[in-house]
Design a protein around this motif. Sequence first.
Motif, PDB file in Angstrom:
ATOM      1  N   ALA A  15       0.836  -1.209   0.000  1.00  0.00           N
ATOM      2  CA  ALA A  15       0.000   0.000   0.000  1.00  0.00           C
ATOM      3  C   ALA A  15       0.868   1.256   0.000  1.00  0.00           C
ATOM      4  O   ALA A  15       0.581   2.222  -0.715  1.00  0.00           O
ATOM      5  N   ALA A  16       1.922   1.243   0.803  1.00  0.00           N
ATOM      6  CA  ALA A  16       2.822   2.399   0.861  1.00  0.00           C
ATOM      7  C   ALA A  16       3.515   2.602  -0.484  1.00  0.00           C
ATOM      8  O   ALA A  16       3.663   3.739  -0.956  1.00  0.00           O
ATOM      9  N   ARG A  17       3.914   1.498  -1.118  1.00  0.00           N
ATOM     10  CA  ARG A  17       4.593   1.600  -2.414  1.00  0.00           C
ATOM     11  C   ARG A  17       3.622   2.073  -3.497  1.00  0.00           C
ATOM     12  O   ARG A  17       3.998   2.861  -4.373  1.00  0.00           O
ATOM     13  N   ARG A  18       2.373   1.601  -3.453  1.00  0.00           N
ATOM     14  CA  ARG A  18       1.381   2.070  -4.438  1.00  0.00           C
ATOM     15  C   ARG A  18       1.196   3.574  -4.327  1.00  0.00           C
ATOM     16  O   ARG A  18       1.065   4.265  -5.345  1.00  0.00           O
ATOM     17  N   GLN A  19       1.173   4.082  -3.111  1.00  0.00           N
ATOM     18  CA  GLN A  19       1.000   5.525  -2.918  1.00  0.00           C
ATOM     19  C   GLN A  19       2.184   6.299  -3.503  1.00  0.00           C
ATOM     20  O   GLN A  19       1.986   7.303  -4.200  1.00  0.00           O
ATOM     21  N   SER A  20       3.398   5.828  -3.254  1.00  0.00           N
ATOM     22  CA  SER A  20       4.569   6.537  -3.781  1.00  0.00           C
ATOM     23  C   SER A  20       4.646   6.409  -5.300  1.00  0.00           C
ATOM     24  O   SER A  20       5.040   7.363  -5.991  1.00  0.00           O
ATOM     25  N   ASP A  21       4.239   5.246  -5.835  1.00  0.00           N
ATOM     26  CA  ASP A  21       4.238   5.077  -7.292  1.00  0.00           C
ATOM     27  C   ASP A  21       3.189   5.965  -7.952  1.00  0.00           C
ATOM     28  O   ASP A  21       3.426   6.505  -9.041  1.00  0.00           O
ATOM     29  N   GLU A  22       2.034   6.140  -7.299  1.00  0.00           N
ATOM     30  CA  GLU A  22       1.004   7.017  -7.849  1.00  0.00           C
ATOM     31  C   GLU A  22       1.485   8.468  -7.854  1.00  0.00           C
ATOM     32  O   GLU A  22       1.236   9.210  -8.828  1.00  0.00           O
ATOM     33  N   THR A  23       2.182   8.859  -6.810  1.00  0.00           N
ATOM     34  CA  THR A  23       2.738  10.209  -6.753  1.00  0.00           C
ATOM     35  C   THR A  23       3.713  10.439  -7.907  1.00  0.00           C
ATOM     36  O   THR A  23       3.668  11.470  -8.581  1.00  0.00           O
ATOM     37  N   LEU A  24       4.577   9.454  -8.145  1.00  0.00           N
ATOM     38  CA  LEU A  24       5.532   9.582  -9.240  1.00  0.00           C
ATOM     39  C   LEU A  24       4.831   9.547 -10.593  1.00  0.00           C
ATOM     40  O   LEU A  24       5.179  10.315 -11.500  1.00  0.00           O
ATOM     41  N   ALA A  25       3.821   8.680 -10.736  1.00  0.00           N
ATOM     42  CA  ALA A  25       3.077   8.592 -11.996  1.00  0.00           C
ATOM     43  C   ALA A  25       2.425   9.940 -12.332  1.00  0.00           C
ATOM     44  O   ALA A  25       2.481  10.409 -13.474  1.00  0.00           O
ATOM     45  N   ALA A  26       1.800  10.561 -11.328  1.00  0.00           N
ATOM     46  CA  ALA A  26       1.168  11.862 -11.545  1.00  0.00           C
ATOM     47  C   ALA A  26       2.212  12.917 -11.911  1.00  0.00           C
ATOM     48  O   ALA A  26       1.962  13.794 -12.745  1.00  0.00           O
ATOM     49  N   TRP A  27       3.393  12.828 -11.303  1.00  0.00           N
ATOM     50  CA  TRP A  27       4.472  13.773 -11.611  1.00  0.00           C
ATOM     51  C   TRP A  27       4.926  13.606 -13.057  1.00  0.00           C
ATOM     52  O   TRP A  27       5.170  14.598 -13.758  1.00  0.00           O
ATOM     53  N   ILE A  28       5.051  12.367 -13.510  1.00  0.00           N
ATOM     54  CA  ILE A  28       5.449  12.110 -14.900  1.00  0.00           C
ATOM     55  C   ILE A  28       4.451  12.747 -15.865  1.00  0.00           C
ATOM     56  O   ILE A  28       4.837  13.383 -16.854  1.00  0.00           O
ATOM     57  N   GLU A  29       3.168  12.587 -15.569  1.00  0.00           N
ATOM     58  CA  GLU A  29       2.120  13.133 -16.445  1.00  0.00           C
ATOM     59  C   GLU A  29       2.114  14.652 -16.452  1.00  0.00           C
ATOM     60  O   GLU A  29       1.735  15.276 -17.451  1.00  0.00           O
ATOM     61  N   ALA A  30       2.535  15.260 -15.347  1.00  0.00           N
ATOM     62  CA  ALA A  30       2.490  16.722 -15.225  1.00  0.00           C
ATOM     63  C   ALA A  30       3.741  17.398 -15.784  1.00  0.00           C
ATOM     64  O   ALA A  30       3.765  18.617 -15.945  1.00  0.00           O
ATOM     65  N   ASN A  31       4.781  16.606 -16.065  1.00  0.00           N
ATOM     66  CA  ASN A  31       6.048  17.162 -16.517  1.00  0.00           C
ATOM     67  C   ASN A  31       6.463  16.520 -17.844  1.00  0.00           C
ATOM     68  O   ASN A  31       5.787  15.642 -18.355  1.00  0.00           O
ATOM     69  N   SER A  32       7.566  16.952 -18.374  1.00  0.00           N
ATOM     70  CA  SER A  32       8.036  16.429 -19.654  1.00  0.00           C
ATOM     71  C   SER A  32       8.774  15.114 -19.456  1.00  0.00           C
ATOM     72  O   SER A  32       9.247  14.799 -18.354  1.00  0.00           O
ATOM     73  N   ILE A  33       8.890  14.335 -20.534  1.00  0.00           N
ATOM     74  CA  ILE A  33       9.645  13.089 -20.468  1.00  0.00           C
ATOM     75  C   ILE A  33      11.108  13.375 -20.128  1.00  0.00           C
ATOM     76  O   ILE A  33      11.750  12.622 -19.386  1.00  0.00           O
ATOM     77  N   GLU A  34      11.635  14.503 -20.624  1.00  0.00           N
ATOM     78  CA  GLU A  34      13.028  14.854 -20.315  1.00  0.00           C
ATOM     79  C   GLU A  34      13.202  15.155 -18.834  1.00  0.00           C
ATOM     80  O   GLU A  34      14.196  14.730 -18.211  1.00  0.00           O
ATOM     81  N   ALA A  35      12.233  15.843 -18.236  1.00  0.00           N
ATOM     82  CA  ALA A  35      12.305  16.137 -16.803  1.00  0.00           C
ATOM     83  C   ALA A  35      12.277  14.843 -15.990  1.00  0.00           C
ATOM     84  O   ALA A  35      13.006  14.692 -14.999  1.00  0.00           O
ATOM     85  N   PHE A  36      11.435  13.894 -16.411  1.00  0.00           N
ATOM     86  CA  PHE A  36      11.375  12.623 -15.699  1.00  0.00           C
ATOM     87  C   PHE A  36      12.685  11.850 -15.829  1.00  0.00           C
ATOM     88  O   PHE A  36      13.204  11.306 -14.858  1.00  0.00           O
ATOM     89  N   VAL A  37      13.236  11.790 -17.043  1.00  0.00           N
ATOM     90  CA  VAL A  37      14.486  11.049 -17.249  1.00  0.00           C
ATOM     91  C   VAL A  37      15.607  11.674 -16.421  1.00  0.00           C
ATOM     92  O   VAL A  37      16.430  10.963 -15.823  1.00  0.00           O
ATOM     93  N   ASN A  38      15.640  13.003 -16.333  1.00  0.00           N
ATOM     94  CA  ASN A  38      16.635  13.669 -15.483  1.00  0.00           C
ATOM     95  C   ASN A  38      16.477  13.225 -14.030  1.00  0.00           C
ATOM     96  O   ASN A  38      17.466  12.931 -13.344  1.00  0.00           O
ATOM     97  N   ARG A  39      15.235  13.189 -13.574  1.00  0.00           N
ATOM     98  CA  ARG A  39      14.966  12.771 -12.190  1.00  0.00           C
ATOM     99  C   ARG A  39      15.316  11.299 -11.991  1.00  0.00           C
ATOM    100  O   ARG A  39      15.924  10.927 -10.980  1.00  0.00           O
ATOM    101  N   TRP A  40      14.964  10.470 -12.958  1.00  0.00           N
ATOM    102  CA  TRP A  40      15.195   9.022 -12.861  1.00  0.00           C
ATOM    103  C   TRP A  40      16.691   8.707 -12.833  1.00  0.00           C
ATOM    104  O   TRP A  40      17.157   7.885 -12.037  1.00  0.00           O
ATOM    105  N   GLU A  41      17.440   9.368 -13.689  1.00  0.00           N
ATOM    106  CA  GLU A  41      18.867   9.079 -13.788  1.00  0.00           C
ATOM    107  C   GLU A  41      19.650   9.568 -12.569  1.00  0.00           C
ATOM    108  O   GLU A  41      20.792   9.127 -12.356  1.00  0.00           O
TER     109      GLU A  41
END
Length: 273
Positions: free
Chosen positions: A136-162
């Motif tokens: 449940a805790a991981r689903r919440q953190s994954d949903e937060t990240l998923a929403a962030w990906i949708e709100a930002n650019s793919i480049e911004a996400f890749v920068n964060r991921w890397e």
Amino acid sequence: MTKQQNIEINGVSYYAIQHGSPEAPPLLLLHGFTGSSVNWATHTSIFGEQFSVIRVDVLGHGRTNSPSDPNRYAMPQVAADIIALLDAWQIVQTAVLGYSMGGRLALYLACNYRERFSQFILESSSPGLATETERAARRQSDETLAAWIEANSIEAFVNRWEALPLWASQQQLPEAARQQLRQQRLQNNPTGLANSLRGMGTGAQPSLWPCLPALALPTLLIVGELDSKFVSINQQMAAELPNGRLHIIPQAGHTTHLERPSAFATAVLRFLT
């Protein structure tokens, strides 16, 4: 011989490619989150000398479609897609190699379609989280990240991921290899990545720990020495698997197939042959 195509699977266009002689034993390769079949290009040449190598872009990645419905990405549905792909290509049974998210998918396939597989190699993978509280805790953190990906650019996400500590060991890769990996990540669809987290993330998938003691198929667990969290997880997995063995690759982190490609390929081929 190389066969590649976009193939309609359960209402979704999947991209898959097969390399090597169709008469050779098949080997299915499954990439990790943010990856694609391109990540296996180097090893396809090596494995293709002995095997008919099948690479697929998992749902929401690479050249496979990215449906808008998060429920379409649930592990049982994606696993059913993989089985349908094998059926379409008339592959009755295959060995399978899965990395990280692809390893979790491979393990789900092993637990639910074991007659379709002969051997398993799971690289830097896990059976998921054991308790509902953890999931449940991981689903919440994954949903937060998923929403962030949708709100930002793919480049911004890749920068964060890397920038995640998990990838620190990739600094030992040549600059050209790091740039190639970055360009591959940038080709992904933000919708596909966000929904993959929601449907196939570690919190969303069922715990596969109870399956391990009954999984008698030969299984090789590969993990990098520097990836201490996954070394611990894989040591626990090896203790549970009746026909499993653990191989730790020195001076490698999470992406052992990129960081130590020769040692990785040698371990895989020794196990398979």
